[in-house]
Design a protein around this motif. Sequence first.
Motif, PDB file in Angstrom:
ATOM      1  N   PHE A 239       0.813  -1.211   0.000  1.00 25.08           N
ATOM      2  CA  PHE A 239       0.000   0.000   0.000  1.00 25.08           C
ATOM      3  C   PHE A 239       0.855   1.273   0.000  1.00 25.08           C
ATOM      4  CE2 PHE A 239      -3.922  -2.272   1.909  1.00 25.08           C
ATOM      5  CZ  PHE A 239      -4.282  -2.672   0.636  1.00 25.08           C
ATOM      6  N   PRO A 240       1.893   1.392   0.869  1.00 28.58           N
ATOM      7  CA  PRO A 240       2.749   2.596   0.783  1.00 28.58           C
ATOM      8  C   PRO A 240       3.420   2.760  -0.574  1.00 28.58           C
ATOM      9  CG  PRO A 240       3.109   1.453   2.860  1.00 28.58           C
ATOM     10  CD  PRO A 240       2.253   0.553   2.028  1.00 28.58           C
ATOM     11  N   THR A 241       3.825   1.644  -1.185  1.00 21.27           N
ATOM     12  CA  THR A 241       4.452   1.733  -2.502  1.00 21.27           C
ATOM     13  C   THR A 241       3.466   2.245  -3.552  1.00 21.27           C
ATOM     14  OG1 THR A 241       5.950  -0.095  -1.953  1.00 21.27           O
ATOM     15  CG2 THR A 241       5.653   0.418  -4.282  1.00 21.27           C
ATOM     16  N   MET A 242       2.242   1.720  -3.521  1.00 25.62           N
ATOM     17  CA  MET A 242       1.231   2.203  -4.462  1.00 25.62           C
ATOM     18  C   MET A 242       0.963   3.693  -4.277  1.00 25.62           C
ATOM     19  SD  MET A 242      -1.558  -0.901  -4.316  1.00 25.62           S
ATOM     20  CE  MET A 242      -1.117  -2.593  -4.703  1.00 25.62           C
ATOM     21  N   LEU A 243       0.884   4.133  -3.031  1.00 30.97           N
ATOM     22  CA  LEU A 243       0.615   5.548  -2.767  1.00 30.97           C
ATOM     23  C   LEU A 243       1.755   6.427  -3.261  1.00 30.97           C
ATOM     24  CD1 LEU A 243      -0.958   5.376   0.811  1.00 30.97           C
ATOM     25  CD2 LEU A 243      -2.124   5.744  -1.367  1.00 30.97           C
ATOM     26  N   MET A 244       2.998   5.968  -3.105  1.00 28.55           N
ATOM     27  CA  MET A 244       4.128   6.762  -3.584  1.00 28.55           C
ATOM     28  C   MET A 244       4.124   6.885  -5.104  1.00 28.55           C
ATOM     29  SD  MET A 244       5.853   8.058  -1.158  1.00 28.55           S
ATOM     30  CE  MET A 244       4.266   8.284  -0.339  1.00 28.55           C
ATOM     31  N   ILE A 267      11.749  14.232  -6.102  1.00 29.37           N
ATOM     32  CA  ILE A 267      12.830  13.768  -5.227  1.00 29.37           C
ATOM     33  C   ILE A 267      12.278  13.107  -3.967  1.00 29.37           C
ATOM     34  CG2 ILE A 267      14.791  14.507  -3.843  1.00 29.37           C
ATOM     35  CD1 ILE A 267      15.296  14.452  -6.844  1.00 29.37           C
ATOM     36  N   THR A 268      11.190  13.653  -3.423  1.00 33.74           N
ATOM     37  CA  THR A 268      10.589  13.077  -2.216  1.00 33.74           C
ATOM     38  C   THR A 268      10.090  11.654  -2.463  1.00 33.74           C
ATOM     39  OG1 THR A 268       9.934  15.272  -1.428  1.00 33.74           O
ATOM     40  CG2 THR A 268       8.788  13.369  -0.481  1.00 33.74           C
ATOM     41  N   THR A 269       9.404  11.441  -3.574  1.00 31.03           N
ATOM     42  CA  THR A 269       8.889  10.097  -3.864  1.00 31.03           C
ATOM     43  C   THR A 269      10.020   9.117  -4.143  1.00 31.03           C
ATOM     44  OG1 THR A 269       8.604  10.821  -6.164  1.00 31.03           O
ATOM     45  CG2 THR A 269       6.680  10.924  -4.722  1.00 31.03           C
ATOM     46  N   VAL A 270      11.081   9.567  -4.805  1.00 33.17           N
ATOM     47  CA  VAL A 270      12.223   8.689  -5.067  1.00 33.17           C
ATOM     48  C   VAL A 270      12.895   8.276  -3.768  1.00 33.17           C
ATOM     49  CG1 VAL A 270      14.546   8.595  -6.061  1.00 33.17           C
ATOM     50  CG2 VAL A 270      12.658   9.489  -7.413  1.00 33.17           C
ATOM     51  N   LEU A 271      13.118   9.214  -2.855  1.00 36.93           N
ATOM     52  CA  LEU A 271      13.760   8.895  -1.581  1.00 36.93           C
ATOM     53  C   LEU A 271      12.876   7.992  -0.720  1.00 36.93           C
ATOM     54  CD1 LEU A 271      15.382  12.336  -0.643  1.00 36.93           C
ATOM     55  CD2 LEU A 271      16.492  10.309  -1.589  1.00 36.93           C
ATOM     56  N   THR A 272      11.575   8.211  -0.755  1.00 42.22           N
ATOM     57  CA  THR A 272      10.672   7.354   0.021  1.00 42.22           C
ATOM     58  C   THR A 272      10.689   5.926  -0.506  1.00 42.22           C
ATOM     59  OG1 THR A 272       9.247   9.270   0.432  1.00 42.22           O
ATOM     60  CG2 THR A 272       8.309   7.098   0.840  1.00 42.22           C
ATOM     61  N   MET A 273      10.696   5.763  -1.813  1.00 46.03           N
ATOM     62  CA  MET A 273      10.787   4.426  -2.381  1.00 46.03           C
ATOM     63  C   MET A 273      12.105   3.758  -2.015  1.00 46.03           C
ATOM     64  SD  MET A 273       8.102   3.388  -3.894  1.00 46.03           S
ATOM     65  CE  MET A 273       8.949   1.974  -4.559  1.00 46.03           C
ATOM     66  N   ILE A 276      11.758   2.407   1.522  1.00 47.14           N
ATOM     67  CA  ILE A 276      10.941   1.187   1.579  1.00 47.14           C
ATOM     68  C   ILE A 276      11.745  -0.019   1.105  1.00 47.14           C
ATOM     69  CG2 ILE A 276       8.902   0.049   0.644  1.00 47.14           C
ATOM     70  CD1 ILE A 276       7.545   2.769   0.504  1.00 47.14           C
ATOM     71  N   ILE A 277      12.476   0.126   0.017  1.00 48.68           N
ATOM     72  CA  ILE A 277      13.271  -0.987  -0.510  1.00 48.68           C
ATOM     73  C   ILE A 277      14.353  -1.391   0.480  1.00 48.68           C
ATOM     74  CG2 ILE A 277      14.903  -1.637  -2.325  1.00 48.68           C
ATOM     75  CD1 ILE A 277      13.292   0.115  -4.247  1.00 48.68           C
ATOM     76  N   THR A 278      15.002  -0.415   1.101  1.00 53.04           N
ATOM     77  CA  THR A 278      16.051  -0.719   2.085  1.00 53.04           C
ATOM     78  C   THR A 278      15.485  -1.437   3.298  1.00 53.04           C
ATOM     79  OG1 THR A 278      17.291   1.234   1.363  1.00 53.04           O
ATOM     80  CG2 THR A 278      17.873   0.278   3.493  1.00 53.04           C
ATOM     81  N   GLY A 279      14.307  -1.009   3.766  1.00 52.19           N
ATOM     82  CA  GLY A 279      13.696  -1.656   4.931  1.00 52.19           C
ATOM     83  C   GLY A 279      13.317  -3.098   4.671  1.00 52.19           C
ATOM     84  N   SER A 300       7.935  -0.379  -9.267  1.00 56.89           N
ATOM     85  CA  SER A 300       7.329   0.856  -8.765  1.00 56.89           C
ATOM     86  C   SER A 300       8.357   1.976  -8.691  1.00 56.89           C
ATOM     87  CB  SER A 300       6.713   0.607  -7.384  1.00 56.89           C
ATOM     88  OG  SER A 300       5.720  -0.394  -7.439  1.00 56.89           O
ATOM     89  N   PHE A 301       9.558   1.631  -8.284  1.00 54.78           N
ATOM     90  CA  PHE A 301      10.628   2.632  -8.261  1.00 54.78           C
ATOM     91  C   PHE A 301      10.900   3.166  -9.663  1.00 54.78           C
ATOM     92  CE2 PHE A 301      15.053   3.970  -8.411  1.00 54.78           C
ATOM     93  CZ  PHE A 301      15.152   4.782  -7.292  1.00 54.78           C
ATOM     94  N   LEU A 302      10.823   2.300 -10.663  1.00 50.12           N
ATOM     95  CA  LEU A 302      11.030   2.734 -12.039  1.00 50.12           C
ATOM     96  C   LEU A 302       9.954   3.713 -12.476  1.00 50.12           C
ATOM     97  CD1 LEU A 302      12.607   2.443 -14.699  1.00 50.12           C
ATOM     98  CD2 LEU A 302      11.128   0.498 -15.256  1.00 50.12           C
ATOM     99  N   PHE A 303       8.693   3.472 -12.093  1.00 51.25           N
ATOM    100  CA  PHE A 303       7.622   4.409 -12.426  1.00 51.25           C
ATOM    101  C   PHE A 303       7.864   5.767 -11.782  1.00 51.25           C
ATOM    102  CE2 PHE A 303       5.311   0.650 -13.760  1.00 51.25           C
ATOM    103  CZ  PHE A 303       4.508   1.127 -14.785  1.00 51.25           C
ATOM    104  N   VAL A 304       8.286   5.773 -10.522  1.00 52.04           N
ATOM    105  CA  VAL A 304       8.566   7.038  -9.837  1.00 52.04           C
ATOM    106  C   VAL A 304       9.739   7.749 -10.506  1.00 52.04           C
ATOM    107  CG1 VAL A 304       9.314   8.044  -7.644  1.00 52.04           C
ATOM    108  CG2 VAL A 304       7.601   6.223  -7.659  1.00 52.04           C
ATOM    109  N   PHE A 305      10.773   6.991 -10.843  1.00 54.34           N
ATOM    110  CA  PHE A 305      11.947   7.585 -11.479  1.00 54.34           C
ATOM    111  C   PHE A 305      11.595   8.163 -12.854  1.00 54.34           C
ATOM    112  CE2 PHE A 305      15.737   7.113 -14.199  1.00 54.34           C
ATOM    113  CZ  PHE A 305      16.626   7.926 -13.496  1.00 54.34           C
ATOM    114  N   LEU A 306      10.764   7.455 -13.612  1.00 53.32           N
ATOM    115  CA  LEU A 306      10.380   7.945 -14.935  1.00 53.32           C
ATOM    116  C   LEU A 306       9.542   9.210 -14.844  1.00 53.32           C
ATOM    117  CD1 LEU A 306       9.541   4.640 -16.851  1.00 53.32           C
ATOM    118  CD2 LEU A 306      11.543   6.108 -17.120  1.00 53.32           C
ATOM    119  N   SER A 307       8.769   9.359 -13.765  1.00 50.96           N
ATOM    120  CA  SER A 307       8.011  10.604 -13.608  1.00 50.96           C
ATOM    121  C   SER A 307       8.938  11.796 -13.423  1.00 50.96           C
ATOM    122  CB  SER A 307       7.051  10.481 -12.425  1.00 50.96           C
ATOM    123  OG  SER A 307       7.765  10.414 -11.198  1.00 50.96           O
TER     124      SER A 307
END
Length: 430
Positions: A239-244, A267-273, A276-279, A300-307
């Motif tokens: 759910f957090p990943t989808m929201l990001m 930048i905020t969404t990239v750092l949040t993702m 999550i991946i690190t955790g 999901s990280f790729l989608f955020v990065f592409l944005s």
Amino acid sequence: MLNNQRRVDLKMKKLDNTKSLLIKSEQLLRIEDHDFAMRPGFGGSALPVGIDVQVESIDSISEVNMDFTMTLYLRHYWQDDRLAFPSSSNKSRTFDARLVKKIWVPDVFFVHSKRSFIHDTTMENIMLRVFPDGNILYSVRITVTALCSMDFSSFPLDTQNCSLELESYAYNENDLMLYWKNGNDSLRTDEIVLSQFFIEDFQPSFGLAFYSSTGWYNRLYINFILRRHIFFFMLQTYFPTMLMVMLSWVSFWIDRRAVPARVSLGITTVLTMSTIITGVSASMPQVSYVKAVDIYLWASFLFVFLSVIEYAAVNYFTTVEEMKKLKNAKIPSNFDTTQAMAFDGCFHDNDIDLVSFPEVSITPTTDRNTQPRNSTISAPTEGTRLRRRNTLKYNLSFIRSNSYMIDSYSRVIFPMAYLLFNIIYWSLYA
């Protein structure tokens, strides 16, 4: 003074009676008359030893260490004629760990165990029951931590098969035969509830293990299947990943000239993702293959990065187009380019008086050197060869000159692509 002396004498007498009862039990079983370092029926056929297990609890399951901890009652059944005794009532006699150390008991151990211990509160949890005909029940309460080879390819939508294996350490199949005493009913469990897993099945099985130096050994298996609960990971990861990812789409609706707003959101969404991946990676073993959760998180990280990359393209094309307009425009003498770019790093066509540009048709078949609308265009004569236009190059040129359309397309393409990815992902792993 006399009363104190009587109390001491009475206490000593009780101790003597306890000692005499213990001695009588050892004499009744004729422990001193036999060599209990040897198994019953030594030199003859293999001694049958029945096993049954009652699982009290599964205390923990560790994905990082790839093991589980189980508390169980392990009961052994065999016959030793050396311990037979006469009894008019045919009643058995029950003893604790003190007598166990003086007789022969099976040397069953847990294969692939990391740690194990016998509970000793308030005394050692060991029970020995001897029947008049020499049949023996030996029960012990044990907590054991054993290896479970887990496959995390489908984590956290996975099902794990674990087993606890029992085997004699010293006696091979020619000396000792382990078997489940009551077949499938030899394995009983209390009601076990785990936080992350649902126990689908408990099943006993039997097999043989071969060692090159000592031969074949009977081995008993306690097999159980664990299916992971997904709800915890839905709340903590999915759910957090989808929201990001959806939050990164908000930038498509923000004006392309608002550079600080769109860059800070990306930048905020990239750092949040990344957090999550690190955790998730920190709570998992370092395996050499890709897990299902890794596929979802990195996609999901790729989608955020592409944005973020999408806005970089929009900003670049906008700047290039405005620079072209400035080159073709009459720039006033009092125009300050530094001031015009101070807010977002782009020139703005409303800051200067630009000359009017001729209208350009967007039809792919329209030539760049289009004549005025009131002019007469003669149709090509017969035999004239028409050149094929490079439609891809023209479309890219059109997008560059209309960079705002990238945001318009992204508002549709990104959600539809992410929805398609989720449909494929959950249909494969759920």
